[in-house]
Design a protein around this motif. Sequence first.
Motif, short mmCIF file in Angstrom:
data_model
loop_
_atom_site.label_atom_id
_atom_site.label_comp_id
_atom_site.label_asym_id
_atom_site.label_seq_id
_atom_site.Cartn_x
_atom_site.Cartn_y
_atom_site.Cartn_z
N VAL A 299 18.71 81.12 18.91
CA VAL A 299 18.99 81.86 20.14
C VAL A 299 20.46 81.73 20.47
O VAL A 299 21.03 80.64 20.44
CB VAL A 299 18.12 81.32 21.30
N LEU A 300 21.10 82.85 20.81
CA LEU A 300 22.56 82.87 20.96
C LEU A 300 23.05 81.90 22.02
O LEU A 300 24.16 81.36 21.90
CB LEU A 300 23.01 84.30 21.30
N SER A 301 22.25 81.68 23.06
CA SER A 301 22.70 80.81 24.15
C SER A 301 22.30 79.34 23.95
O SER A 301 22.53 78.52 24.83
CB SER A 301 22.11 81.31 25.47
N SER A 302 21.73 78.99 22.80
CA SER A 302 21.36 77.59 22.56
C SER A 302 22.59 76.74 22.36
O SER A 302 23.62 77.20 21.87
CB SER A 302 20.42 77.48 21.36
N ASP A 303 22.50 75.47 22.73
CA ASP A 303 23.64 74.57 22.65
C ASP A 303 23.92 74.16 21.21
O ASP A 303 22.98 73.94 20.43
CB ASP A 303 23.38 73.32 23.48
N PRO A 304 25.19 73.99 20.86
CA PRO A 304 25.51 73.43 19.54
C PRO A 304 25.17 71.95 19.52
O PRO A 304 25.18 71.28 20.56
CB PRO A 304 27.02 73.65 19.42
N PRO A 305 24.83 71.41 18.37
CA PRO A 305 24.53 69.98 18.29
C PRO A 305 25.80 69.15 18.38
O PRO A 305 26.89 69.58 17.99
CB PRO A 305 23.86 69.83 16.93
N SER A 306 25.66 67.95 18.89
CA SER A 306 26.76 66.98 18.85
C SER A 306 27.05 66.61 17.40
O SER A 306 26.17 66.70 16.53
CB SER A 306 26.38 65.74 19.65
N SER A 307 28.25 66.15 17.15
CA SER A 307 28.60 65.68 15.81
C SER A 307 28.11 64.27 15.54
O SER A 307 28.25 63.76 14.43
CB SER A 307 30.13 65.74 15.62
N LEU A 308 27.52 63.62 16.55
CA LEU A 308 27.01 62.26 16.37
C LEU A 308 25.90 62.25 15.32
O LEU A 308 24.95 63.03 15.41
CB LEU A 308 26.45 61.75 17.70
N PRO A 309 25.96 61.36 14.33
CA PRO A 309 24.90 61.29 13.30
C PRO A 309 23.69 60.53 13.83
O PRO A 309 23.42 59.38 13.43
CB PRO A 309 25.59 60.56 12.15
N ALA A 310 22.91 61.17 14.70
CA ALA A 310 21.82 60.48 15.38
C ALA A 310 20.78 59.93 14.42
O ALA A 310 20.25 58.83 14.63
CB ALA A 310 21.16 61.42 16.38
N ASN A 311 20.46 60.67 13.37
CA ASN A 311 19.40 60.22 12.46
C ASN A 311 19.78 58.92 11.75
O ASN A 311 18.95 58.02 11.58
CB ASN A 311 19.08 61.31 11.43
N ASP A 312 21.02 58.82 11.33
CA ASP A 312 21.48 57.59 10.68
C ASP A 312 21.45 56.42 11.66
O ASP A 312 21.00 55.31 11.32
CB ASP A 312 22.90 57.76 10.14
N LEU A 313 21.94 56.65 12.88
CA LEU A 313 21.95 55.60 13.89
C LEU A 313 20.53 55.19 14.27
O LEU A 313 20.24 54.01 14.46
CB LEU A 313 22.71 56.09 15.12
N MET A 314 19.66 56.19 14.38
CA MET A 314 18.27 55.92 14.73
C MET A 314 17.59 55.05 13.69
O MET A 314 16.93 54.06 14.04
CB MET A 314 17.52 57.25 14.87
N TRP A 315 17.73 55.41 12.42
CA TRP A 315 17.04 54.64 11.40
C TRP A 315 17.63 53.23 11.29
O TRP A 315 16.88 52.26 11.09
CB TRP A 315 17.07 55.34 10.05
N ALA A 316 18.93 53.09 11.45
CA ALA A 316 19.53 51.75 11.44
C ALA A 316 18.96 50.90 12.58
O ALA A 316 18.75 49.68 12.43
CB ALA A 316 21.04 51.86 11.56
N PHE A 317 18.69 51.53 13.71
CA PHE A 317 18.09 50.84 14.86
C PHE A 317 16.62 50.53 14.59
O PHE A 317 16.17 49.39 14.79
CB PHE A 317 18.23 51.72 16.10
N PHE A 318 15.87 51.50 14.14
CA PHE A 318 14.44 51.31 13.90
C PHE A 318 14.17 50.16 12.93
O PHE A 318 13.27 49.34 13.16
CB PHE A 318 13.81 52.59 13.36
N LYS A 319 14.89 50.12 11.84
CA LYS A 319 14.54 49.14 10.80
C LYS A 319 14.84 47.70 11.20
O LYS A 319 14.51 46.76 10.46
CB LYS A 319 15.20 49.52 9.48
N ARG A 320 15.44 47.52 12.37
CA ARG A 320 15.63 46.16 12.89
C ARG A 320 14.35 45.60 13.52
O ARG A 320 14.26 44.40 13.78
CB ARG A 320 16.74 46.17 13.97
N TYR A 321 13.35 46.48 13.76
CA TYR A 321 12.21 46.07 14.57
C TYR A 321 10.87 46.27 13.86
O TYR A 321 10.66 47.27 13.19
CB TYR A 321 12.20 46.82 15.89
N THR A 322 10.01 45.30 14.04
CA THR A 322 8.60 45.40 13.64
C THR A 322 7.76 44.92 14.81
O THR A 322 8.24 44.18 15.69
CB THR A 322 8.28 44.55 12.40
N ILE A 323 6.49 45.36 14.85
CA ILE A 323 5.59 44.87 15.88
C ILE A 323 5.22 43.42 15.57
O ILE A 323 4.86 43.11 14.45
CB ILE A 323 4.33 45.74 15.95
N PRO A 324 5.34 42.53 16.54
CA PRO A 324 5.04 41.11 16.27
C PRO A 324 3.60 40.91 15.79
O PRO A 324 2.69 41.63 16.19
CB PRO A 324 5.25 40.45 17.65
#
Length: 324
Positions: A299-324
Amino acid sequence: MIRRRQCTTPNRIDIHLFSLLTSLLLLTGLTATAQPASRATPSLSGTFQFNGTTRTYVLHLPATYGQHKQRVPLVLAFHGGGGRSGRFETLSRLSEEADKEGFIVVYPDGMLSQGALSIRTWNAGKCCNPKASLGRQADDVGFVSALIDDLAKTYRIDTKRVYATGHSNGAMFCYRLACELSGKIAAIAPNAGTIQLQQPCQPARPVPVLHFHSKLDKNVPYQGGFGSRGISNQWNPSVDSTLSVFGNLAHQKATRQTVETTPVYTHYRWTKGDSNVSVECYLTEDGGHSWPGGNQGAVLSSDPPSSLPANDLMWAFFKRYTIP
């Protein structure tokens, strides 16, 4: 029932519904994309019966899944209000991250409304569509819990490493899962949505949170309040107040501290002393109501994505944690 799925071009929208649908999609930032994601393996479409209703999802197995016998993590990825699983897969590019890092990602579909537009939403508490999941009192938390169990029967899923992410209404739903399904969700990473619960958050255990948001988001403003775009007329708590709830659950009287500031983003952490549960936020200067590092909507009026690599940051965060 599961079947292989290939990406398809969305159907044309009737011209008399185009204007209304465009406004609705501005609430989510998640429409069909101009650029398909590049994946090593095709995704699968599946159906699941829950409470007498057929629920649907798209599942992506990493390219390495058949090369070993180990159990692998699962990421639940929730589309925004008015979105759907296949669109969110393409926009977020999470299947590419799954192929790179070796986790399974499932994109469930929210409940379908009965109106002319037939939009899908998640029951996040107070949000978002009275004619869909919220008005029908959908037990979306129960659905997700049952879906995790069902997938674990078929695939080699490490049930101690199940994570949730989502956009807009899907992000709001992640916060509900962190409050009501903390025994099965190891950590969450919401984007462009805040907590919408109708009762206090009382998880069985504090859940780590990595939040993404843009200063330019006009649908769910960082400072809270009503967005100036979209048609939901939804009041939103601020990002800071949302993260203070989870920061205080992890560390009593947590305070926001600045970790790093760059021209693209500021990285915050809510903390007090040492703890194994982190609550963090990346606030970007660019982007809008879109997926950071993803594809832009068509859609022409949709926002452009940020340049932040969210997926890389997310997975680096996720893999630090497991359910006790």
